[in-house]
Design a protein around this motif. Sequence first.
Motif, short mmCIF file in Angstrom:
data_model
loop_
_atom_site.label_atom_id
_atom_site.label_comp_id
_atom_site.label_asym_id
_atom_site.label_seq_id
_atom_site.Cartn_x
_atom_site.Cartn_y
_atom_site.Cartn_z
N LEU A 5 41.38 17.75 88.71
CA LEU A 5 40.46 18.12 87.64
C LEU A 5 41.20 18.25 86.32
N VAL A 6 42.39 18.81 86.34
CA VAL A 6 43.20 18.91 85.12
C VAL A 6 43.51 17.52 84.59
N GLU A 7 43.90 16.62 85.46
CA GLU A 7 44.21 15.25 85.05
C GLU A 7 42.97 14.56 84.48
N PHE A 8 41.83 14.77 85.12
CA PHE A 8 40.60 14.17 84.61
C PHE A 8 40.25 14.75 83.24
N GLN A 9 40.43 16.04 83.07
CA GLN A 9 40.15 16.67 81.77
C GLN A 9 41.06 16.05 80.69
N ARG A 10 42.29 15.80 81.03
CA ARG A 10 43.21 15.14 80.09
C ARG A 10 42.73 13.73 79.75
N GLU A 11 42.26 13.00 80.76
CA GLU A 11 41.76 11.64 80.52
C GLU A 11 40.56 11.65 79.58
N VAL A 12 39.64 12.58 79.80
CA VAL A 12 38.46 12.68 78.94
C VAL A 12 38.88 13.06 77.52
N ALA A 81 33.86 22.31 78.80
CA ALA A 81 34.80 23.33 79.30
C ALA A 81 36.14 23.22 78.60
N ASP A 82 36.62 22.02 78.36
CA ASP A 82 37.90 21.80 77.67
C ASP A 82 37.84 22.36 76.26
N VAL A 83 36.79 22.03 75.53
CA VAL A 83 36.65 22.48 74.14
C VAL A 83 36.57 24.02 74.07
N LEU A 84 35.92 24.62 75.05
CA LEU A 84 35.77 26.08 75.06
C LEU A 84 36.93 26.81 75.74
N GLY A 85 37.84 26.06 76.35
CA GLY A 85 38.97 26.68 77.04
C GLY A 85 38.56 27.37 78.33
N VAL A 86 37.57 26.81 79.01
CA VAL A 86 37.07 27.39 80.25
C VAL A 86 37.64 26.61 81.44
N ASP A 87 38.17 27.33 82.40
CA ASP A 87 38.68 26.73 83.63
C ASP A 87 37.48 26.56 84.57
N VAL A 89 37.08 25.42 87.62
CA VAL A 89 37.22 25.89 89.00
C VAL A 89 37.19 27.41 89.04
N GLU A 90 37.86 28.05 88.11
CA GLU A 90 37.89 29.51 88.09
C GLU A 90 36.50 30.10 87.89
N VAL A 91 35.75 29.59 86.92
CA VAL A 91 34.42 30.15 86.66
C VAL A 91 33.45 29.82 87.80
N ALA A 92 33.60 28.65 88.41
CA ALA A 92 32.73 28.30 89.54
C ALA A 92 33.03 29.19 90.74
N ARG A 93 34.31 29.46 90.98
CA ARG A 93 34.66 30.36 92.09
C ARG A 93 34.17 31.77 91.83
N ALA A 94 34.26 32.22 90.58
CA ALA A 94 33.76 33.55 90.23
C ALA A 94 32.26 33.62 90.44
#
Length: 124
Positions: A5-12, A81-87, A89-94
């Motif tokens: 997911l981190v890699e995909f976020q970087r690609e986007v 999520a990237d623009v807002l600085g939201v993780d 996976v973390e927010v979905a798990r929460a």
Amino acid sequence: MSDRLVEFQREVRAFTEVRDWQQFHTPKNLAMALAGEVGELLAEFQWLTPDESVRVMSDPDAGARVAAEIGDVVIYLTRLADVLGVDLVEVARAKLADSDKRYPVEGSRGSAQKAPASVRGEVV
């Protein structure tokens, strides 16, 4: 966040940067674009029966359209999520942990009812 997911976020992000689209990717614009893409996904299911919706991916044309719309939704959600600085996976798990508390297995199994307002944290 998972490595994929981190890699995909970087690609986007890179896709956006080389096109100089960051200026347009405000949270408001991204949320609106996300809502539009979700609407397009919904349109693919609009007139299907429940049974047809379950089998949608077995139809090559309909399945391709659904997959493409899901891809658009994931891209816009990832970018927001990237623009807002939201993780993501973390927010979905929460959120899943919160839902686990609000919908205990013994009271929720096989039921589509919402949790009572007091459990949802709403003022009654």
